[in-house]
Design a protein around this motif. Structure first.
Motif, mmCIF file in Angstrom:
data_model
loop_
_atom_site.group_PDB
_atom_site.id
_atom_site.type_symbol
_atom_site.label_atom_id
_atom_site.label_comp_id
_atom_site.label_asym_id
_atom_site.label_seq_id
_atom_site.Cartn_x
_atom_site.Cartn_y
_atom_site.Cartn_z
ATOM 1 N N ARG A 542 14.956 -14.771 -95.266
ATOM 2 C CA ARG A 542 14.183 -13.563 -95.527
ATOM 3 C C ARG A 542 13.289 -13.198 -94.346
ATOM 4 N NH1 ARG A 542 14.249 -11.564 -100.345
ATOM 5 N NH2 ARG A 542 12.160 -10.628 -100.123
ATOM 6 N N LYS A 543 13.581 -13.742 -93.175
ATOM 7 C CA LYS A 543 12.793 -13.408 -91.985
ATOM 8 C C LYS A 543 13.035 -11.951 -91.591
ATOM 9 C CE LYS A 543 13.422 -18.020 -89.909
ATOM 10 N NZ LYS A 543 12.147 -18.623 -90.278
ATOM 11 N N THR A 544 12.050 -11.381 -90.936
ATOM 12 C CA THR A 544 12.249 -10.091 -90.273
ATOM 13 C C THR A 544 12.865 -10.390 -88.914
ATOM 14 O OG1 THR A 544 10.324 -9.166 -91.403
ATOM 15 C CG2 THR A 544 11.126 -8.002 -89.442
ATOM 16 N N VAL A 545 13.983 -9.758 -88.604
ATOM 17 C CA VAL A 545 14.736 -10.094 -87.393
ATOM 18 C C VAL A 545 14.926 -8.842 -86.537
ATOM 19 C CG1 VAL A 545 16.900 -11.012 -86.472
ATOM 20 C CG2 VAL A 545 15.953 -11.938 -88.605
ATOM 21 N N ILE A 546 14.671 -9.005 -85.247
ATOM 22 C CA ILE A 546 14.958 -7.954 -84.270
ATOM 23 C C ILE A 546 15.930 -8.543 -83.255
ATOM 24 C CG2 ILE A 546 14.005 -6.492 -82.453
ATOM 25 C CD1 ILE A 546 11.379 -6.454 -83.983
ATOM 26 N N ALA A 547 17.074 -7.911 -83.100
ATOM 27 C CA ALA A 547 18.098 -8.423 -82.191
ATOM 28 C C ALA A 547 18.417 -7.384 -81.126
ATOM 29 C CB ALA A 547 19.356 -8.783 -82.972
ATOM 30 N N VAL A 548 18.151 -7.736 -79.862
ATOM 31 C CA VAL A 548 18.523 -6.876 -78.740
ATOM 32 C C VAL A 548 19.970 -7.216 -78.379
ATOM 33 C CG1 VAL A 548 18.017 -6.229 -76.359
ATOM 34 C CG2 VAL A 548 16.149 -6.856 -77.909
ATOM 35 N N ALA A 549 20.802 -6.203 -78.266
ATOM 36 C CA ALA A 549 22.226 -6.482 -78.057
ATOM 37 C C ALA A 549 22.818 -5.604 -76.980
ATOM 38 C CB ALA A 549 22.989 -6.296 -79.358
ATOM 39 N N HIS A 550 23.662 -6.219 -76.158
ATOM 40 C CA HIS A 550 24.506 -5.459 -75.238
ATOM 41 C C HIS A 550 25.949 -5.463 -75.758
ATOM 42 C CE1 HIS A 550 21.074 -6.861 -72.739
ATOM 43 N NE2 HIS A 550 21.140 -5.624 -72.314
ATOM 44 N N ARG A 551 26.256 -6.462 -76.575
ATOM 45 C CA ARG A 551 27.566 -6.539 -77.220
ATOM 46 C C ARG A 551 27.371 -6.062 -78.652
ATOM 47 N NH1 ARG A 551 30.633 -11.989 -76.253
ATOM 48 N NH2 ARG A 551 28.764 -12.797 -77.249
ATOM 49 N N LEU A 552 27.826 -4.851 -78.937
ATOM 50 C CA LEU A 552 27.515 -4.207 -80.213
ATOM 51 C C LEU A 552 28.098 -4.958 -81.399
ATOM 52 C CD1 LEU A 552 27.894 -0.426 -79.317
ATOM 53 C CD2 LEU A 552 25.886 -1.892 -79.192
ATOM 54 N N SER A 553 29.189 -5.679 -81.197
ATOM 55 C CA SER A 553 29.812 -6.395 -82.317
ATOM 56 C C SER A 553 28.880 -7.453 -82.890
ATOM 57 C CB SER A 553 31.117 -7.046 -81.854
ATOM 58 O OG SER A 553 30.863 -7.945 -80.782
ATOM 59 N N THR A 554 27.934 -7.955 -82.070
ATOM 60 C CA THR A 554 27.040 -9.019 -82.550
ATOM 61 C C THR A 554 25.969 -8.498 -83.500
ATOM 62 O OG1 THR A 554 25.543 -8.777 -80.650
ATOM 63 C CG2 THR A 554 27.353 -10.345 -80.423
ATOM 64 N N ILE A 555 25.770 -7.182 -83.543
ATOM 65 C CA ILE A 555 24.724 -6.642 -84.411
ATOM 66 C C ILE A 555 25.280 -5.665 -85.451
ATOM 67 C CG2 ILE A 555 22.798 -6.986 -82.842
ATOM 68 C CD1 ILE A 555 24.112 -3.535 -83.040
ATOM 69 N N ALA A 556 26.598 -5.540 -85.469
ATOM 70 C CA ALA A 556 27.211 -4.572 -86.395
ATOM 71 C C ALA A 556 26.940 -4.933 -87.849
ATOM 72 C CB ALA A 556 28.718 -4.498 -86.141
ATOM 73 N N HIS A 557 26.740 -6.221 -88.161
ATOM 74 C CA HIS A 557 26.551 -6.660 -89.548
ATOM 75 C C HIS A 557 25.087 -6.582 -90.000
ATOM 76 C CE1 HIS A 557 25.395 -10.098 -87.150
ATOM 77 N NE2 HIS A 557 24.846 -10.673 -88.218
#
Length: 604
Positions: A542-557
């Protein structure tokens, strides 16, 4: 914006003075009793040394008074001989006791100075460290600490004893003959004044030379740290030429300093010759006229020679002294600056219960005249997992840096659970936020210590569990020393993927309620990445997560994606929602090459 005084410093940092003399006094303030005792002992040593010619005078006068009968020589000279022996013994006792105190105080004084400077340095901001070589800062701390020691010993063990020597010598010579004493006193005063003036003019050269040496040291550390790059690009010869340019600068600075010192030495030798010849001539005329005894003559010459010896050392010591003072001043100028970001006096600890993040009317620019963000407003709800995407320079990293309070906005506020982070302790903020950087840096310590950095009181089982979740346990067990293996400077003994897994394990062990991922799995192979990503998803909970991504597939979910462009959030929604809009994100998704975004938009 907070209204701080012009010279702001973090409360936890030592209250280091910015003046050179005050700084040195601050450093030695822990040893008042021992330093006072050293001063007394040095006084005794110098007095005993300069009184030796007086004992010799008494012996010479005793010898001159003897007749042809040599029987009572020792009896007649008993008092002056006992005085000579007593002075020699006392000088030994005073000097060696003082030396023992120096051994006791010296290392502690250097330790105290180093501790205080390092403690102050820790509270400088990320931007400060971005403008200084790490090696140059380390060298500056070390050289400043050494110079504080040398400056203290110069005053206590050199200048003060010389002052005693000159004072006692003049007093003894005035007792022999008023004119002779006044002649030597005038010479001493003039010599000290001119030597001091010459040495102060040399301070500029010494300070410049110290700064140049520090810069060269930083360049050497930088070159050594990047030796692999130099080899990969076949630039070893270039690096030697590059370094030699700075070495030549150091040579020129050194020559300017040493040529000035050479001119000072010309003055010193000429002045010494004047005192030597003048004193001998004056004493001879007084003795020839029967005004002084042979003992007085002998003492006068001996005192003049001792004064000349100390005077020559005085000039050299003045030069060295001002070099030490210059080193201290340079260290203060470099390190004891205002802290860029400080906690407010009324700051409170940050306690994250939900993890709601809000950027409210945030305006920020590294150069205030060129803002990255203008009136940025965004809310990240508790437990939400949010991805940040956009071309390089769009504002993603700045968003994260502001949230970590590495920089402060020029306007607006950043809130966590409705608490402005500008009003909380920085340490409490960093305890509540975890960051897995794209290029993690490790301490040159054991693997166990690096992972355990996330939780200093962690049990071995917790460390191994975190390493297992990060898929680091496998390669660690294959290493000869296992968890006790040293990783090398910045982790150079490990591969990029291994360093990243250690960084992930460290953050998993920390278990903070807010998690920031900066392309956290970019150095991993696809199979390992998939497994770790699953473990990260479970660890996110239940953490609040911020993910910086250059590979969009890693944050699509993720639950939500913020699309940045030129410091603005141009789109906001889930992966599918953004694709359906056929807008900026859809364009980014279509432009991916091998799963990664290009650095900038492709025209056409």
């Amino acid at each position: 914006m907070p209204n701080f005084s012009p010279f702001q410093r973090t409360r936890e940092a030592p209250n280091l003075p910015t003046g050179t003399v005050k700084f040195i006094l601050y450093c030695i303030s822990s040893f008042p009793g021992l330093l006072t005792l050293m001063l007394i002992l040095e006084t005794g040593q110098a007095a005993c040394n300069i009184l030796v010619p007086y004992a010799v005078k008494a012996i010479m006068d005793g010898v001159a008074s003897l007749t042809g009968d040599t029987g009572p020589v020792l009896k007649t000279l008993q008092q002056p001989l006992l005085l000579l022996a007593g002075l020699a013994l006392a000088e030994i006792i005073f000097s060696r006791t003082s030396g023992a105190l120096l051994i006791i105080i010296g290392p502690r004084l250097r330790q105290r100075t180093t501790q205080k400077l390092f403690a102050y340095l820790q509270y400088h901001s990320v931007s400060y460290f971005g403008h200084h070589f790490a090696g140059a800062l380390a060298h500056r701390i070390s050289e400043t600490a050494i110079s504080v020691n040398h400056t203290t010993w110069s005053v206590l063990c050199e200048f003060w004893p010389i002052t005693i020597t000159f004072s006692v010598s003049i007093f003894l010579l005035l007792g022999v003959h008023q004119g002779l004493g006044q002649y030597v006193a005038s010479w001493v005063l003039a010599y000290i004044a001119i030597s001091y003036w010459l040495a102060t003019r040399c301070q500029h050269y010494a300070k410049s030379y110290a700064a140049t040496r520090s810069q060269v040291n930083g360049k050497i550390v930088d070159a050594v740290s990047n030796m692999l790059n130099a080899k990969l690009f076949a630039r070893l010869d270039y690096e030697r030429r590059y370094l030699n340019e700075y070495l030549e600068t150091e040579v020129r600075a050194g020559r300017r300093t040493f040529w000035y010192m050479e001119r000072v030495r010309w003055f010193q030798f000429i002045a010494a010759a004047a005192l030597k010849i003048g004193t001998v001539y004056y004493a001879l005329t007084l003795w020839e006229g029967g005004i002084i005894s042979v003992g007085d003559f002998t003492m006068s010459i001996a005192l003049a020679l001792l004064i000349i010896s100390d005077a020559r050392n005085l000039t050299r010591r003045f030069l060295e002294f001002f070099e030490y003072v210059g080193n201290v001043a340079n260290g203060i100028d470099t390190i004891v600056r205002p802290h860029e970001i400080v906690d407010k006096p009324e700051a409170t600890p940050l306690i994250v219960t939900h993890g709601r993040i809000e950027f409210r009317h945030v305006r920020f620019g590294y150069d205030p005249s060129q803002p990255v963000f203008e009136d940025l407003n965004v809310i990240i709800e508790p437990g939400q997992r949010v991805g940040l995407v956009g071309f390089s320079g769009s504002g993603k990293s700045t968003f994260v840096a502001l949230m970590l309070r590495n920089y402060e906005p020029q306007d607006g506020a950043i809130l966590i659970d409705d608490v402005d982070i500008a009003g909380v302790f920085q340490d409490s903020l960093h305890e509540q936020v975890s960051l897995i950087p794209q290029d993690p840096s490790l301490f040159h310590r054991s693997l166990k210590e690096n992972i355990g950095y996330g939780k200093l009181d962690a049990e071995d089982a917790e460390i191994i569990g975190a390493a297992d979740l990060a898929h680091a346990d496998e390669f660690i067990k294959d290493m000869k020393e296992g968890y006790d293996a040293l990783v090398g400077e910045r982790g150079v003994k490990l591969s990029g993927g291994q360093r990243q897994r250690i960084a992930i394990a460290r953050v998993m062990l920390k278990d903070a309620p807010i998690l920031i991922l900066d392309e956290a799995t970019s150095s991993l192979d696809s199979v390992t990445e998939k497994t770790i990503q699953e473990n990260l998803d479970r660890a996110m909970g239940r953490k609040t997560v911020i993910a910086v991504a250059h590979r969009l597939s890693t944050i699509a979910h993720l639950d939500r994606i913020l699309v940045f462009d030129n410091g603005r959030i141009v789109e906001d929604g889930s992966h599918n929602e953004l694709l359906d809009r056929k807008g900026f994100y859809h364009r980014l998704w279509s432009m991916q090459a091998g799963g990664f975004l290009p650095e900038e938009a492709v025209s056409g």
